[in-house]
Design a protein around this motif. Structure first.
Motif, PDB file in Angstrom:
ATOM      1  N   ILE A  64      -8.548 -11.486   3.590  1.00 18.73           N
ATOM      2  CA  ILE A  64      -8.006 -10.737   2.400  1.00 18.73           C
ATOM      3  C   ILE A  64      -6.882 -10.178   2.403  1.00 18.73           C
ATOM      4  CG2 ILE A  64      -8.777  -9.401   0.436  1.00 18.73           C
ATOM      5  CD1 ILE A  64     -11.919  -9.552   1.843  1.00 18.73           C
ATOM      6  N   ALA A  65      -5.771 -10.203   1.455  1.00 25.90           N
ATOM      7  CA  ALA A  65      -4.769  -9.613   1.400  1.00 25.90           C
ATOM      8  C   ALA A  65      -4.778  -8.824  -0.105  1.00 25.90           C
ATOM      9  CB  ALA A  65      -3.453 -10.414   1.261  1.00 25.90           C
ATOM     10  N   ILE A  66      -4.800  -7.505   0.159  1.00 26.86           N
ATOM     11  CA  ILE A  66      -4.519  -6.685  -1.123  1.00 26.86           C
ATOM     12  C   ILE A  66      -3.384  -6.474  -1.701  1.00 26.86           C
ATOM     13  CG2 ILE A  66      -5.393  -4.487  -2.230  1.00 26.86           C
ATOM     14  CD1 ILE A  66      -7.482  -4.242   0.156  1.00 26.86           C
ATOM     15  N   MET A  67      -3.239  -6.848  -2.902  1.00 21.04           N
ATOM     16  CA  MET A  67      -1.602  -6.759  -3.459  1.00 21.04           C
ATOM     17  C   MET A  67      -1.610  -5.552  -4.579  1.00 21.04           C
ATOM     18  SD  MET A  67      -0.314 -10.623  -4.358  1.00 21.04           S
ATOM     19  CE  MET A  67       1.455 -10.029  -4.228  1.00 21.04           C
ATOM     20  N   ASP A  68      -0.559  -5.031  -4.645  1.00 20.80           N
ATOM     21  CA  ASP A  68      -0.217  -3.953  -5.646  1.00 20.80           C
ATOM     22  C   ASP A  68       1.193  -3.982  -5.889  1.00 20.80           C
ATOM     23  OD1 ASP A  68      -1.112  -2.101  -7.798  1.00 20.80           O
ATOM     24  OD2 ASP A  68      -0.629  -0.469  -6.103  1.00 20.80           O
ATOM     25  N   HIS A  69       1.503  -3.958  -7.327  1.00 20.15           N
ATOM     26  CA  HIS A  69       2.975  -3.828  -7.564  1.00 20.15           C
ATOM     27  C   HIS A  69       3.884  -4.931  -6.746  1.00 20.15           C
ATOM     28  CE1 HIS A  69       2.392  -0.502 -10.264  1.00 20.15           C
ATOM     29  NE2 HIS A  69       1.815   0.515  -9.226  1.00 20.15           N
ATOM     30  N   GLY A  70       3.293  -6.020  -6.529  1.00 21.83           N
ATOM     31  CA  GLY A  70       3.989  -7.097  -6.134  1.00 21.83           C
ATOM     32  C   GLY A  70       4.204  -7.089  -4.529  1.00 21.83           C
ATOM     33  N   ARG A  71       3.345  -6.220  -4.036  1.00 24.35           N
ATOM     34  CA  ARG A  71       3.548  -6.262  -2.666  1.00 24.35           C
ATOM     35  C   ARG A  71       2.128  -6.354  -1.873  1.00 24.35           C
ATOM     36  NH1 ARG A  71       7.159  -1.093  -1.009  1.00 24.35           N
ATOM     37  NH2 ARG A  71       9.159  -1.829  -1.881  1.00 24.35           N
TER      38      ARG A  71
END
Lengths: 397, 312
Positions: B205-212
């Motif tokens: 899993i990759a957690i994304m927030d604000h494009g990152r």
């Protein structure tokens, strides 16, 4: 190419299943053709009063003038016809060809000579086929006058024969009958109807069939534009772009779909108006179909331009009909183009409806198929220009 | 197994807005990889770039060895895409929709027919294949939406929030379908803002927030980010901003934020914090109906990393 056809077939199927599209593309034009053609059907034929006719008297004797006078002096005929006696046969023929005169009765140069000789005389009635009823009335008048003349001839011959049987000298008979010795002929004077070599005049139902077809073909473009915007909104266009399908194939397929819808619409209206309203599209069906397909291409270009200009179906639903109605109105789909003021000419020149309608009407009047080459080229040019603009400005997301 | 998807420094700017900010990750063949993040985190933009729908501003990605920049057609052939929207033609039947999308992937003849039949079976809608899609329920449309993305048997399947707005039964069907596809050998990139789905499905899993990407790993690796902490979930009404600030300032509370129907609190000492937390809430007039203490999950990981709830 296969993908292009699949996309076109899918769009064609979607529009064909759209009841609103069906109503606007086929129901509306057929209804308007019926309503306008029926309501205005008598106006274009001007048969009620003051029908312009002529009697061409080129008789070298005096009987022709007497015969013409007997017709022109009848008060009932004066109320119905605007009659004039002319001696310029070729000019009169030309006027009938142009439709300036509804009909003409031509007395031959040997009219008196043949009557005096007791020989049959043939009178010719020139008729404008576009005014069938009025010309038919004039033809009836000519037949009645010819029958009177024939009856006079019969009486003269009968009296002459009776006098001869009673032993009256020939010289004295001549004083009574004109000195002829021949068989009685009940059809001494006959009327022969002749169709002038002229353009066929177009009836109102024919005019509106051509006019409404020329205008409503452009509505196909609106539905084509709708499919673009809908596909943008429903993300099917984006989904198509994630498949191994190029933008060229997608745009080409959708354009082919619009072309197919407009071409199919034209063929249904063309055949439908012939079957339902007995519309006479002329004697060059291939040329008529070529014009229809050329306008369908112009509709395709317009569809692409509308798809580029309109962000939503609502905006296309506003822009599209306004543009199409303007093209249709100035193009003569509602009122004949020749009634439009001169300043509208520039708008007419870019109206696909105008060029299509002019071509349809020309073919209906019997003009040669080759006369549509120019308008067809213009329609293709308008379509190409609109298409190029649409492709240039089209948004995919 | 080698990597079948490689994303290297992908970035996308729309004017001044940075939608995706130099994202890098790779997906091994046969893996289910999750992109988890709130709405607007940049998940859809990332998927759009990988599927060649939009061009990246910077960076590159490859799918099955082909670059999205230089070989987009090859990338598209290897991919199946299930968009977030129900991208189907409502007035066409399910079978007609599937046949159309199959043709877009180059299928024809008997191959197309079999693919459509298989996809209808997968969606569980073979008996309603001739009905127009507009007559389907939301869940049925979602299932056909997925079927349209897999009927050409892609190597990699990109699924963008495929369960948005559907009933639990249809959601379970879809999640089981994704598992089945993966077991059949399809590599899956799955985006969602539902942590339960990602926890259930994904290997990594990759957690994304604000494009990152702010964290990446297996579920256990991500839980270790908040290692030793507990998550207290309080069902409570009327949590004002002042009350929330008081809770955040309380001793022993690492992070706190509103969540669905209450409050989520991250703490390393749940035993001592619990009583004070309830007392603070009730003294401020909030009505507590239940309290649970649990092991950390992705929600708590996100809370720990960003200070806010995943569903904000």
């Amino acid at each position: 190419m296969a993908k292009l056809l699949h996309i076109a077939a899918k769009d064609f199927k979607i529009v064909a299943r759209d009841k609103a599209a069906f109503l606007i593309l086929l129901g509306m034009p057929l209804a308007l053709i019926f309503i306008l053609g029926s309501a205005l059907g008598g106006v274009g034929e001007s048969e009620s009063v003051d029908i312009a006719v002529a009697i061409v008297d080129v008789d070298e004797g005096s009987s022709g003038a007497d015969f013409a006078e007997r017709i022109t002096e009848v008060e009932d005929l004066q109320a119905l016809f605007n009659m004039e006696v002319r001696s310029d046969a070729e000019a009169v023929r030309a006027e009938v060809e142009r439709g300036d005169l509804t009909a003409a009765l031509v007395l031959p140069s040997d009219f008196s000579e043949r009557l005096d000789a007791g020989e049959p005389v043939t009178l010719e009635v020139l008729q404008d086929p576009g005014s069938e009823i009025a010309a038919g009335i004039w033809s009836g008048v000519a037949r009645a006058a010819a029958a009177n003349l024939s009856a006079g001839q019969v009486i003269r011959v009968t009296v002459a024969d009776a006098l001869a049987g009673a032993g009256v000298p020939a010289g004295a008979q001549d004083e009574q009958t004109g000195g002829h010795d021949h068989e009685i002929e009940l059809d001494a004077v006959v009327v022969e109807e002749a169709e002038v070599d002229t353009d066929t005049r177009v009836g109102m139902i024919d005019f509106y069939a051509a006019g409404q077809t020329a205008m409503f073909l452009l509505f196909g473009s609106m539905f084509g534009a709708f499919t673009f915007v809908k596909e943008r909104r429903e993300q099917t266009l984006a989904r198509a772009l994630t498949t191994p399908t190029s933008k060229f194939q997608i745009v080409g397929g959708k354009s082919l779909g619009i072309l197919g819808v407009a071409a199919g619409q034209f063929l249904v209206l063309y055949i439908g108006t012939m079957l339902i309203f007995r519309v006479d599209w002329g004697n060059a069906p291939a040329a008529t179909v070529v014009v229809g397909i050329a306008e369908a291409w112009a509709a395709t270009g317009l569809g692409m331009a509308l798809a580029a200009l309109g962000k939503t179906e609502r905006s296309i639903g506003g822009i599209g009909p306004a543009v199409i109605m303007l093209f249709g109105a100035v193009g003569g789909s509602m009122i004949p183009a020749e009634f439009m003021p001169a300043w509208m000419a520039p708008i007419q020149s870019v109206s696909p409806s105008y060029w299509a309608l002019e071509s349809f009407l020309g073919l209906m009047r019997g003009e040669a198929a080759s006369t549509v080459i120019g308008p067809v080229a213009i329609l293709l040019g308008i379509g190409a220009a609109l298409y190029a603009f649409g492709v240039w400005r089209l948004r995919y997301e | 197994m080698g990597d079948i998807v490689t994303v290297d420094g992908l970035a996308k700017r729309f004017g001044d807005l940075v939608a995706v900010d130099h994202v890098s990750f790779s997906i091994a063949e046969g893996e289910i990889f999750g992109l988890l993040g709130p709405n607007g985190a940049g998940k859809t933009t990332t998927i759009s770039m990988i599927s060649c729908l939009i061009d990246p501003t910077e960076g590159d990605a490859s799918v099955a060895g082909s670059s999205i920049r230089s070989e987009p057609l090859a990338v598209k052939r290897a991919l199946g895409v299930v968009p977030q929207e129900i991208a189907l033609y409502p007035t066409l039947s399910a079978a007609e929709n599937l046949a159309f999308w199959g043709r877009m992937y180059g299928l024809s003849g008997a191959e197309l027919k079999h693919a459509v039949d298989d996809a209808l079976e997968l969606a569980g809608l073979a008996d309603r294949a001739k009905e127009r899609v507009e007559e389907y329920s939301g869940g049925m449309k979602r299932r056909i939406n997925i079927a349209a993305g897999v009927l050409h048997k892609p190597q990699v399947l990109l699924m963008d929030e495929p369960t948005v707005g559907i009933d639990p039964q249809s959601r379970n069907h879809i999640l089981e379908t994704v598992k089945e596809l993966n077991e059949a050998g399809v590599t899956v990139l799955y985006t969602s803002h539902y942590m339960e789905e990602v926890e259930f499905l994904c290997d990594r899993i990759a957690i994304m927030d604000h494009g990152r990407i702010i964290a990446m790993g297996t579920l256990n690796e991500l839980r270790d980010v908040v290692g030793g902490m507990d998550v207290i979930t309080v069902s409570v009404e009327n949590v004002s901003d002042d009350v929330l600030e008081q809770v955040r300032a309380s001793e022993g509370i690492t992070k706190a934020d509103r969540s669905d129907g209450g409050l989520t609190v991250l703490t390393a000492s749940s035993g001592s914090v619990l009583g004070k937390l309830v007392a603070t809430l009730e003294s401020e007039g909030a009505h507590v109906t239940s309290v649970t203490v649990a092991e950390p999950d992705l929600e708590s990981v996100f809370l720990h990393l960003t200070g806010k709830s995943l569903r904000d």
